[in-house]
Motif scaffolding. Structure first.
Motif, PDB file in Angstrom:
ATOM      1  N   UNK A 119       0.848  -1.187   0.000  1.00 37.95           N
ATOM      2  CA  UNK A 119       0.000   0.000   0.000  1.00 37.95           C
ATOM      3  C   UNK A 119       0.888   1.243   0.000  1.00 37.95           C
ATOM      4  N   UNK A 120       0.718   2.077  -1.022  1.00 40.28           N
ATOM      5  CA  UNK A 120       1.389   3.380  -1.086  1.00 40.28           C
ATOM      6  C   UNK A 120       0.336   4.401  -0.655  1.00 40.28           C
ATOM      7  N   UNK A 121       0.189   4.565   0.655  1.00 36.39           N
ATOM      8  CA  UNK A 121      -0.872   5.409   1.215  1.00 36.39           C
ATOM      9  C   UNK A 121      -0.797   6.873   0.762  1.00 36.39           C
ATOM     10  N   UNK A 122       0.395   7.509   0.725  1.00 36.03           N
ATOM     11  CA  UNK A 122       0.431   8.920   0.309  1.00 36.03           C
ATOM     12  C   UNK A 122      -0.110   9.148  -1.108  1.00 36.03           C
ATOM     13  N   UNK A 123      -0.009   8.160  -1.961  1.00 33.75           N
ATOM     14  CA  UNK A 123      -0.489   8.297  -3.342  1.00 33.75           C
ATOM     15  C   UNK A 123      -1.810   7.554  -3.581  1.00 33.75           C
ATOM     16  N   UNK A 124      -2.354   6.944  -2.504  1.00 33.36           N
ATOM     17  CA  UNK A 124      -3.600   6.177  -2.571  1.00 33.36           C
ATOM     18  C   UNK A 124      -3.534   5.147  -3.704  1.00 33.36           C
ATOM     19  N   UNK A 125      -2.470   4.374  -3.689  1.00 34.32           N
ATOM     20  CA  UNK A 125      -2.197   3.427  -4.766  1.00 34.32           C
ATOM     21  C   UNK A 125      -1.844   2.057  -4.197  1.00 34.32           C
ATOM     22  N   UNK A 126      -2.302   1.006  -4.883  1.00 35.30           N
ATOM     23  CA  UNK A 126      -1.916  -0.368  -4.563  1.00 35.30           C
ATOM     24  C   UNK A 126      -0.794  -0.760  -5.517  1.00 35.30           C
ATOM     25  N   UNK A 127       0.299  -1.273  -4.986  1.00 35.14           N
ATOM     26  CA  UNK A 127       1.451  -1.686  -5.782  1.00 35.14           C
ATOM     27  C   UNK A 127       1.561  -3.206  -5.663  1.00 35.14           C
ATOM     28  N   UNK A 128       1.701  -3.879  -6.805  1.00 33.53           N
ATOM     29  CA  UNK A 128       1.819  -5.333  -6.829  1.00 33.53           C
ATOM     30  C   UNK A 128       3.178  -5.712  -7.405  1.00 33.53           C
TER      31      UNK A 128
END
Length: 159
Positions: A119-128
């Motif tokens: 979880x990249x919370x500052x960018x509101x992104x899920x990274x796989x």
């Protein structure tokens, strides 16, 4: 029933129920084999078990021939991944900062293909991230993809 056997059976059933299931999208042959299946590149889809609306597509080599047909061959460590939002995103609960979403064996012993969600919370992104590992020595080959989530939908993260 033996209490230990009962508990072990329950854990196994729970693990299988939460495991991501692959859906084969297709494959292409890369080398003809006289005996057994051809060597192939297989494309499979995996729905994230904790995030409705996100699917990961993984392409990877499958070894053919006699060993491949019998499930005794060791597949190559290379894999590619592309995860996409395929519908409305809904989180089934808070996500760990880093969590294994999927794992499948690539040889009869010791080697596995893994997909980890971060979880990249500052960018509101899920990274796989996808990679393979072995009991003794893993492979540095990996692939990464990201799924941005609309800022109106905060990603719930476990503390």
């Amino acid at each position: 029933m033996n209490p230990l056997l009962h508990a072990t059976s329950g854990l196994l059933i729970a693990a299988l129920a939460t495991a991501a299931q692959a859906q084969k999208i297709g494959d292409v042959s890369t080398a003809f084999q006289w005996v057994g299946p051809n060597h192939k590149i297989v494309v499979e889809a995996y729905d994230d078990p904790l995030v409705d609306g996100v699917t990961c597509y993984i392409s990877r080599a499958r070894t053919g021939g006699i060993k491949g047909g019998l499930g005794l061959a060791e597949d190559r460590a290379e894999a590619s991944i592309a995860c996409r939002q395929v519908g409305p995103v809904h989180f089934k609960g808070p996500l760990k900062q880093e969590d294994e979403v999927f794992s499948e064996r690539m040889s009869i012993l010791f080697k596995r293909l893994r997909v980890v969600r971060m979880v990249d919370a500052p960018r509101n992104t899920l990274v796989y991230l996808t990679y393979s590992d072995k009991l003794i020595e893993g492979s540095p080959q990996n692939a990464v993809t990201a799924v941005p989530i609309d800022r109106a939908t905060a990603i719930p993260v476990k503390n």
